[in-house]
Each structure stands twice: as structure tokens, then as C-alpha cells.
Design a protein around this motif. Structure first.
Motif, PDB file in Angstrom:
ATOM      1  N   LEU A  60       9.721   5.302 107.606  1.00  0.00           N
ATOM      2  CA  LEU A  60       9.367   6.703 107.346  1.00  0.00           C
ATOM      3  C   LEU A  60       8.369   7.260 108.363  1.00  0.00           C
ATOM      4  N   GLY A  61       7.985   6.430 109.337  1.00  0.00           N
ATOM      5  CA  GLY A  61       7.128   6.891 110.428  1.00  0.00           C
ATOM      6  C   GLY A  61       5.681   6.471 110.353  1.00  0.00           C
ATOM      7  N   ALA A  62       5.294   5.756 109.300  1.00  0.00           N
ATOM      8  CA  ALA A  62       3.896   5.339 109.159  1.00  0.00           C
ATOM      9  C   ALA A  62       3.537   4.262 110.176  1.00  0.00           C
ATOM     10  N   THR A  63       2.261   4.202 110.489  1.00  0.00           N
ATOM     11  CA  THR A  63       1.708   3.113 111.271  1.00  0.00           C
ATOM     12  C   THR A  63       1.103   2.128 110.293  1.00  0.00           C
ATOM     13  N   CYS A  64       1.527   0.884 110.377  1.00  0.00           N
ATOM     14  CA  CYS A  64       1.023  -0.183 109.496  1.00  0.00           C
ATOM     15  C   CYS A  64       0.470  -1.298 110.380  1.00  0.00           C
ATOM     16  N   PRO A  65      -0.752  -1.120 110.895  1.00  0.00           N
ATOM     17  CA  PRO A  65      -1.273  -2.030 111.903  1.00  0.00           C
ATOM     18  C   PRO A  65      -1.825  -3.353 111.386  1.00  0.00           C
ATOM     19  N   VAL A  66      -1.956  -3.496 110.065  1.00  0.00           N
ATOM     20  CA  VAL A  66      -2.551  -4.725 109.527  1.00  0.00           C
ATOM     21  C   VAL A  66      -1.656  -5.300 108.430  1.00  0.00           C
ATOM     22  N   ALA A  67      -1.962  -6.517 108.052  1.00  0.00           N
ATOM     23  CA  ALA A  67      -1.212  -7.176 106.982  1.00  0.00           C
ATOM     24  C   ALA A  67      -1.374  -6.414 105.680  1.00  0.00           C
ATOM     25  N   GLY A  68      -0.322  -6.440 104.858  1.00  0.00           N
ATOM     26  CA  GLY A  68      -0.424  -5.879 103.522  1.00  0.00           C
ATOM     27  C   GLY A  68      -1.289  -6.785 102.656  1.00  0.00           C
ATOM     28  N   LEU A  69      -1.601  -6.308 101.472  1.00  0.00           N
ATOM     29  CA  LEU A  69      -2.446  -7.066 100.560  1.00  0.00           C
ATOM     30  C   LEU A  69      -1.703  -7.306  99.259  1.00  0.00           C
ATOM     31  N   TYR A  70      -1.737  -8.550  98.801  1.00  0.00           N
ATOM     32  CA  TYR A  70      -1.153  -8.931  97.513  1.00  0.00           C
ATOM     33  C   TYR A  70      -2.280  -9.445  96.633  1.00  0.00           C
ATOM     34  N   LEU A  71      -2.354  -8.922  95.420  1.00  0.00           N
ATOM     35  CA  LEU A  71      -3.401  -9.304  94.491  1.00  0.00           C
ATOM     36  C   LEU A  71      -2.807  -9.844  93.197  1.00  0.00           C
ATOM     37  N   ILE A  72      -3.484 -10.782  92.607  1.00  0.00           N
ATOM     38  CA  ILE A  72      -3.113 -11.272  91.285  1.00  0.00           C
ATOM     39  C   ILE A  72      -3.671 -10.272  90.277  1.00  0.00           C
ATOM     40  N   ASP A  73      -2.804  -9.714  89.464  1.00  0.00           N
ATOM     41  CA  ASP A  73      -3.234  -8.608  88.601  1.00  0.00           C
ATOM     42  C   ASP A  73      -4.267  -8.993  87.546  1.00  0.00           C
ATOM     43  N   SER A  74      -4.387 -10.269  87.222  1.00  0.00           N
ATOM     44  CA  SER A  74      -5.353 -10.688  86.204  1.00  0.00           C
ATOM     45  C   SER A  74      -6.725 -11.053  86.787  1.00  0.00           C
ATOM     46  N   THR A  75      -6.817 -11.158  88.116  1.00  0.00           N
ATOM     47  CA  THR A  75      -8.087 -11.603  88.703  1.00  0.00           C
ATOM     48  C   THR A  75      -8.654 -10.683  89.779  1.00  0.00           C
ATOM     49  N   TYR A  76      -7.951  -9.620  90.149  1.00  0.00           N
ATOM     50  CA  TYR A  76      -8.411  -8.805  91.288  1.00  0.00           C
ATOM     51  C   TYR A  76      -9.775  -8.164  91.055  1.00  0.00           C
ATOM     52  N   THR A  77     -10.170  -7.970  89.804  1.00  0.00           N
ATOM     53  CA  THR A  77     -11.489  -7.377  89.542  1.00  0.00           C
ATOM     54  C   THR A  77     -12.608  -8.413  89.617  1.00  0.00           C
ATOM     55  N   GLU A  78     -12.240  -9.690  89.601  1.00  0.00           N
ATOM     56  CA  GLU A  78     -13.231 -10.763  89.602  1.00  0.00           C
ATOM     57  C   GLU A  78     -13.356 -11.481  90.940  1.00  0.00           C
ATOM     58  N   ASP A  79     -12.276 -11.515  91.707  1.00  0.00           N
ATOM     59  CA  ASP A  79     -12.339 -12.248  92.976  1.00  0.00           C
ATOM     60  C   ASP A  79     -12.818 -11.324  94.098  1.00  0.00           C
ATOM     61  N   SER A  80     -12.913 -11.864  95.294  1.00  0.00           N
ATOM     62  CA  SER A  80     -13.443 -11.095  96.428  1.00  0.00           C
ATOM     63  C   SER A  80     -12.346 -10.661  97.402  1.00  0.00           C
ATOM     64  N   ARG A  81     -11.084 -10.703  96.972  1.00  0.00           N
ATOM     65  CA  ARG A  81      -9.974 -10.426  97.893  1.00  0.00           C
ATOM     66  C   ARG A  81     -10.026  -9.015  98.482  1.00  0.00           C
ATOM     67  N   ILE A  82     -10.352  -8.017  97.663  1.00  0.00           N
ATOM     68  CA  ILE A  82     -10.405  -6.644  98.180  1.00  0.00           C
ATOM     69  C   ILE A  82     -11.547  -6.502  99.191  1.00  0.00           C
ATOM     70  N   ALA A  83     -12.711  -7.009  98.855  1.00  0.00           N
ATOM     71  CA  ALA A  83     -13.862  -6.930  99.772  1.00  0.00           C
ATOM     72  C   ALA A  83     -13.593  -7.705 101.056  1.00  0.00           C
ATOM     73  N   ASP A  84     -13.003  -8.885 100.930  1.00  0.00           N
ATOM     74  CA  ASP A  84     -12.685  -9.692 102.113  1.00  0.00           C
ATOM     75  C   ASP A  84     -11.685  -8.971 103.017  1.00  0.00           C
ATOM     76  N   TYR A  85     -10.664  -8.383 102.407  1.00  0.00           N
ATOM     77  CA  TYR A  85      -9.655  -7.643 103.152  1.00  0.00           C
ATOM     78  C   TYR A  85     -10.300  -6.463 103.890  1.00  0.00           C
ATOM     79  N   ALA A  86     -11.122  -5.716 103.175  1.00  0.00           N
ATOM     80  CA  ALA A  86     -11.774  -4.554 103.792  1.00  0.00           C
ATOM     81  C   ALA A  86     -12.688  -4.960 104.947  1.00  0.00           C
ATOM     82  N   GLN A  87     -13.415  -6.035 104.765  1.00  0.00           N
ATOM     83  CA  GLN A  87     -14.311  -6.493 105.838  1.00  0.00           C
ATOM     84  C   GLN A  87     -13.512  -6.859 107.083  1.00  0.00           C
TER      85      GLN A  87
END
Length: 167
Positions: free
Chosen positions: A125-152
Motif C-alpha cells: 500500500l506504499g508504507a515504509t516499514c524500516p524495522v522489524a514488526g513486534l509480536y507480543l504475548i497478549d497475557s504478559t505485554y503489560t508486565e514484560d519489557s518488550r514494548i520498552a525494549d523495542y522502542a529503545q
């Protein structure tokens, strides 16, 4: 930088929406400018020309950074997200948009789904996707550091590849 979240979950106010909003906030340092919970567009997604759908498409198309989020459903992204993505013109609909595919699932079996299934559609559709996508476990994403690690790790790359009004 205009940041938008698109959540393609059949349940309004879902964990998918929450995770995408958390990711957008981590990547940009502030709440997203726009949040589109696709399920709220309802039957307007089934045709062409619905004003609410057109407004959502215009919002996404004019954004700098968009998080496209879906739960893993039958090993891929949801049909409701597909209906929304069908509203964008091939090759041009997401031109100048930097996109991040995000998917949630119950376990690690579909961890590659954001990159193997959602990212190719966004690029088509024309988007630029320069980095890896992110997959999260729906039961633990609020407790683990995956989002913060990805953002960093990826925020500097995303910021460097995002179109700004000054450019």
C-alpha cells in the motif's frame, strides 16, 4: 510528528488497542495524536464512500508514524483490519507513512506473523516499514519489557525515516 494507532480487533477497547497505544507512546514519547479502533467504523467498511471510513483513511494517510495492530486470528491478522486496509490505494495509499506492524497472540507460535503477513500488505500500500514488526504475548505485554525494549532499539530508526512537515 503525527502518530496514529490503528487497531483491527473485532472487540472495541481491546488489549490490541491498548498495546498499540503503549507502543506509540513509547516510540514518540507522548500519547498518539489519533486512535482508530477499526471496529467502531462498523458496516461502513463493507462499501466505498462512507464518510467515517474516509475520514479514518485520510487521518492515517496524513500521519507520519502509524502503528497497525491486530490480534493473531487463524494465524494471521483479522478480517476487520483487512477491510480497513482495502480502503487504501495500492502503492499510493500509505505513501510517505512510516508503519509498524504489531500483532498479539496467546503464545510464541506466530511470532513472525507481523513481518510475514502484515508488513507485506503495508508495503504493497506504499508504507515504509524500516524495522522489524513486534509480536507480543497478549497475557504478559503489560508486565514484560518488550514494548520498552523495542522502542529503545527502533525509535531512532523510525524517527530518522519518518517524513516531517518541514521536509
Amino acid at each position: 510528528m503525527t502518530t496514529t494507532v490503528v487497531a483491527g480487533n473485532p472487540k472495541p477497547g481491546s488489549r490490541t488497542l491498548d498495546a498499540a497505544t503503549r507502543l506509540a507512546t513509547s516510540l514518540s514519547g507522548e500519547q498518539p495524536d489519533h486512535v482508530i479502533d477499526v471496529v467502531e467504523l462498523g458496516a461502513g467498511l463493507l462499501g466505498w464512500g462512507d464518510p467515517a471510513v474516509k475520514n479514518a483513511v485520510d487521518t492515517v494517510s496524513s500521519s507520519n508514524l502509524v502503528i497497525f495492530a491486530s490480534p493473531t486470528f487463524k494465524a494471521t491478522y483479522t478480517g476487520i483490519l483487512k477491510l480497513f486496509l482495502d480502503q487504501f490505494a495500492t502503492g499510493e495509499g500509505l505513501r510517505d507513512v512510516t508503519a509498524v506492524p504489531l500483532m498479539l497472540g496467546a503464545g510464541p507460535a506466530h511470532a513472525m506473523a507481523p513481518d510475514l503477513l502484515l508488513k507485506p500488505v503495508l508495503v504493497e500500500l506504499g508504507a515504509t516499514c524500516p524495522v522489524a514488526g513486534l509480536y507480543l504475548i497478549d497475557s504478559t505485554y503489560t508486565e514484560d519489557s518488550r514494548i520498552a525494549d523495542y522502542a529503545q532499539r527502533w525509535a531512532p530508526v523510525l524517527h530518522a525515516t519518518t517524513r516531517t512537515e518541514a521536509s
